[in-house]
Design a protein around this motif. Structure first.
Motif, PDB file in Angstrom:
ATOM      1  N   GLN A   1    -130.025 -17.454  -0.853  1.00  0.00           N
ATOM      2  CA  GLN A   1    -131.408 -17.861  -0.570  1.00  0.00           C
ATOM      3  C   GLN A   1    -132.395 -16.836  -1.118  1.00  0.00           C
ATOM      4  O   GLN A   1    -133.466 -17.197  -1.618  1.00  0.00           O
ATOM      5  N   ARG A   2    -132.050 -15.542  -1.038  1.00  0.00           N
ATOM      6  CA  ARG A   2    -132.936 -14.497  -1.561  1.00  0.00           C
ATOM      7  C   ARG A   2    -133.232 -14.713  -3.037  1.00  0.00           C
ATOM      8  O   ARG A   2    -134.331 -14.399  -3.517  1.00  0.00           O
ATOM      9  N   ARG A   3    -132.267 -15.301  -3.763  1.00  0.00           N
ATOM     10  CA  ARG A   3    -132.443 -15.556  -5.195  1.00  0.00           C
ATOM     11  C   ARG A   3    -133.128 -16.883  -5.477  1.00  0.00           C
ATOM     12  O   ARG A   3    -133.293 -17.269  -6.635  1.00  0.00           O
TER      13      ARG A   3
ATOM     14  N   ARG B   1    -127.407 -15.656   2.729  1.00  0.00           N
ATOM     15  CA  ARG B   1    -128.643 -14.871   2.690  1.00  0.00           C
ATOM     16  C   ARG B   1    -128.955 -14.401   1.273  1.00  0.00           C
ATOM     17  O   ARG B   1    -130.100 -14.474   0.818  1.00  0.00           O
ATOM     18  N   GLU B   2    -127.919 -13.932   0.549  1.00  0.00           N
ATOM     19  CA  GLU B   2    -128.138 -13.474  -0.818  1.00  0.00           C
ATOM     20  C   GLU B   2    -128.487 -14.647  -1.734  1.00  0.00           C
ATOM     21  O   GLU B   2    -129.352 -14.523  -2.617  1.00  0.00           O
TER      22      GLU B   2
END
Length: 317
Positions: A28-30, A25-26
């Motif tokens: 993909q967030r970036r 998730r982190e």
């Protein structure tokens, strides 16, 4: 950046607590692209490269249908910017074979985290042998007689298999030695398997603390996994209650000493298990507790980890 996670089946993830999910998730967030495969998807052919049948995925933000599969394709591992080995134990022969394939991929140019060789060299129960100053009295043996002698000396002990996880196969035997013979037979299978015996650390009632060490630096909070009821195991999988706590000065000292030695060997992520001030395990295969610490304290552990991954990839090969 394209990141491949070598992990357990996505369909089995419990995303409300899964650490690998929080890493995805982190990432993909970036803006990084995420793919996943199983260890059994890895293969190598002479004259060729280590490849895997990978699932290109997108996280949806939906709790039930949490990802969509964009494509399934066979890709050389060297074509990813990073390969994160996140397969849960057991640390069995197939796990070791997977690390050999990943090490070959490294020779071909892949960046694998944690280092496959370091994973092989630091089995989670046995890695503590390098740090005797930090451990409770411990015995590693196949010998039933040695186990009995150790118990006679220390009176209250914990016995465990070397390939378990989540508290599986852990037994406590007090001074009365009740069922000690049966437990030894169960665990060491008449001398066929090596087991670990440790003097019981009574501070376990305050929690079996998971300390996360990322790129040699301990996170400022730990997760104390507190046994419930009559249970001696604090593992979350065994019903323990996870309570986030600030890292104590002594635990920081221990974590920094261990991280300083192990991080340069390619162990970007370590999960140190500490009861009181005694190190009981050094977890390197798929350390967990990212989400529990983040949710209870507000300290963003996945961010700390992906920051470390990005720093690692920025270093020259």
């Amino acid at each position: 950046m394209n990141i491949l996670f070598v992990a357990d089946p996505l369909e089995h993830f419990k995303i409300y607590k899964d650490t690998t999910f929080s890493m995805m998730r982190e990432a993909q967030r970036r803006g990084h692209r995420v793919a996943a495969c199983l260890p059994q998807d890895l293969s190598w052919t002479s004259g060729g490269l280590v490849t895997a049948s990978v699932r290109r995925i997108t996280l949806t933000g939906d709790k039930k249908n949490w990802f969509t599969e964009d494509a399934v394709e066979r890709v050389a591992l060297k074509d990813f910017d990073a390969v994160l080995m996140r397969k849960d134990p057991p640390f069995d022969a197939e796990y070791i074979y997977a690390t050999h394939l990943l090490e070959q991929a490294e020779r071909e140019g892949a960046r694998v985290i944690n280092s496959p060789r370091a994973l092989r060299d630091h089995p989670e129960k046995l890695a503590i042998m390098e740090f005797p100053a930090f451990v409770t009295p411990t015995l590693v043996t196949r010998s039933a007689a040695e186990v009995r002698a150790f118990h006679a000396e220390h009176q209250d002990v914990i016995l465990k298999p070397l390939d378990g996880m989540g508290g599986m196969g852990i037994f406590r035997v007090k001074a009365d030695a009740l069922n000690l013979g049966s437990i030894i037979e169960t665990l060491n299978k008449d001398g066929a398997q090596t087991i670990m015996v440790q003097r019981f650390v009574p501070q376990v009632v305050e929690g079996d603390k998971r300390i996360l060490i990322i790129d040699g630096e301990p996170a400022p909070f730990v997760l104390a996994r507190i046994p419930q009821g009559t249970e001696v195991r604090g593992n979350l999988a065994a019903g323990g209650k996870g309570v986030a706590q600030p890292l104590t000065p002594r635990n920081r000292e221990i974590a920094e000493a261990i991280g300083k030695q192990l991080a340069p060997r390619g162990l970007l992520l370590i999960g140190l298990d500490v009861i009181g001030d005694a190190v009981t395990e050094i977890n390197v295969t798929s350390p967990t507790c990212f989400q529990e610490i983040t949710e209870q304290t507000g300290f963003d552990v996945p961010k700390m980890f992906i920051d470390a991954v990005e720093r690692q990839l920025a270093k020259p090969r």
